[in-house]
Design a protein around this motif. Sequence first.
Motif, mmCIF file in Angstrom:
data_model
loop_
_atom_site.group_PDB
_atom_site.id
_atom_site.type_symbol
_atom_site.label_atom_id
_atom_site.label_comp_id
_atom_site.label_asym_id
_atom_site.label_seq_id
_atom_site.Cartn_x
_atom_site.Cartn_y
_atom_site.Cartn_z
ATOM 1 N N LEU A 56 0.856 -1.187 0.000
ATOM 2 C CA LEU A 56 0.000 0.000 0.000
ATOM 3 C C LEU A 56 0.890 1.234 0.000
ATOM 4 C CD1 LEU A 56 -1.897 -1.759 2.755
ATOM 5 C CD2 LEU A 56 -2.967 -1.294 0.565
ATOM 6 N N VAL A 57 0.892 1.935 -1.124
ATOM 7 C CA VAL A 57 1.763 3.095 -1.322
ATOM 8 C C VAL A 57 0.969 4.365 -1.054
ATOM 9 C CG1 VAL A 57 3.162 4.356 -2.996
ATOM 10 C CG2 VAL A 57 3.146 1.845 -3.020
ATOM 11 N N SER A 58 1.562 5.305 -0.324
ATOM 12 C CA SER A 58 0.930 6.605 -0.122
ATOM 13 C C SER A 58 1.943 7.704 -0.406
ATOM 14 C CB SER A 58 0.387 6.744 1.302
ATOM 15 O OG SER A 58 1.439 6.759 2.252
ATOM 16 N N GLY A 59 1.434 8.918 -0.675
ATOM 17 C CA GLY A 59 2.286 10.048 -1.016
ATOM 18 C C GLY A 59 2.248 11.135 0.038
ATOM 19 N N GLY A 60 3.412 11.681 0.373
ATOM 20 C CA GLY A 60 3.491 12.718 1.380
ATOM 21 C C GLY A 60 2.829 14.020 0.977
ATOM 22 N N HIS A 61 2.643 14.245 -0.325
ATOM 23 C CA HIS A 61 1.996 15.465 -0.813
ATOM 24 C C HIS A 61 0.555 15.213 -1.234
ATOM 25 C CE1 HIS A 61 5.643 17.977 -0.809
ATOM 26 N NE2 HIS A 61 6.275 16.864 -1.136
#
Length: 247
Positions: free
Chosen positions: A192-197
Amino acid sequence: MTIAYEVSGDGPDVLMLHSTICDRRMWEPQVPALTEAGFRVTRADLRGFGESPLPGTPWNDADDVAELFGDGPVALVGSSGGGYVALELAARFPERISGLVLLCGGFAGWPKSPERLAYAAREDALIAAGDLDGAVELNIETWCGPDASPEAKDAVRAMQRRVFELQPPGDPEPEQIEIDWDVATITAPAVLVSGGHDLPDFRQIAEHLAGALPRARHVPLDWAGHFPNLERPAVINSLLIEILQNL
């Protein structure tokens, strides 16, 4: 009606499901790398996106997509709303799914953050004023991270335009057939990949699913927005190949 799709390469099956801001073209930076690495890649346009117009009767996205792969096994790669379709497939057909990779994946019913509610209100206001150009640019501003190149933004811009063409703002919401499913039936390993922005909703969803799914791990990317595969394609290509080769 069969949804639009294309198949490239030969080898273990990988099925790629697009964001509901985009269509199957969002995966163009990934297809050559995955096929060269020895995978058979299928990417499809869900109904109301790309080359798949809306039907005149209710439908279910997961049922449409399940027709594209036989008894499996197939690895699913989903972006945003496409990630939610991937979860439904993995829950309903666990014996056919070898793995899940969700890039900033969505989850129906997840409470919307103040940031997401503010975005939706701005988009609604622009659409109500007839400013579709402004609505498109709002989506670029909201969803494309700081590493997105002008070319990547142009690609998202064109795909969002296509969504508005196929699903004209102001028309009744298209009706889907809802089928009950539960993440507890998912057996496939998941990344599960998430983005800081990105909006905080998608990090929270990734963290939740990482604790709810078997053999799951969360990969936060501090540099990424909502479309890491378009923002740093080479990084995501390497990540996808590593994950898929180890399923």
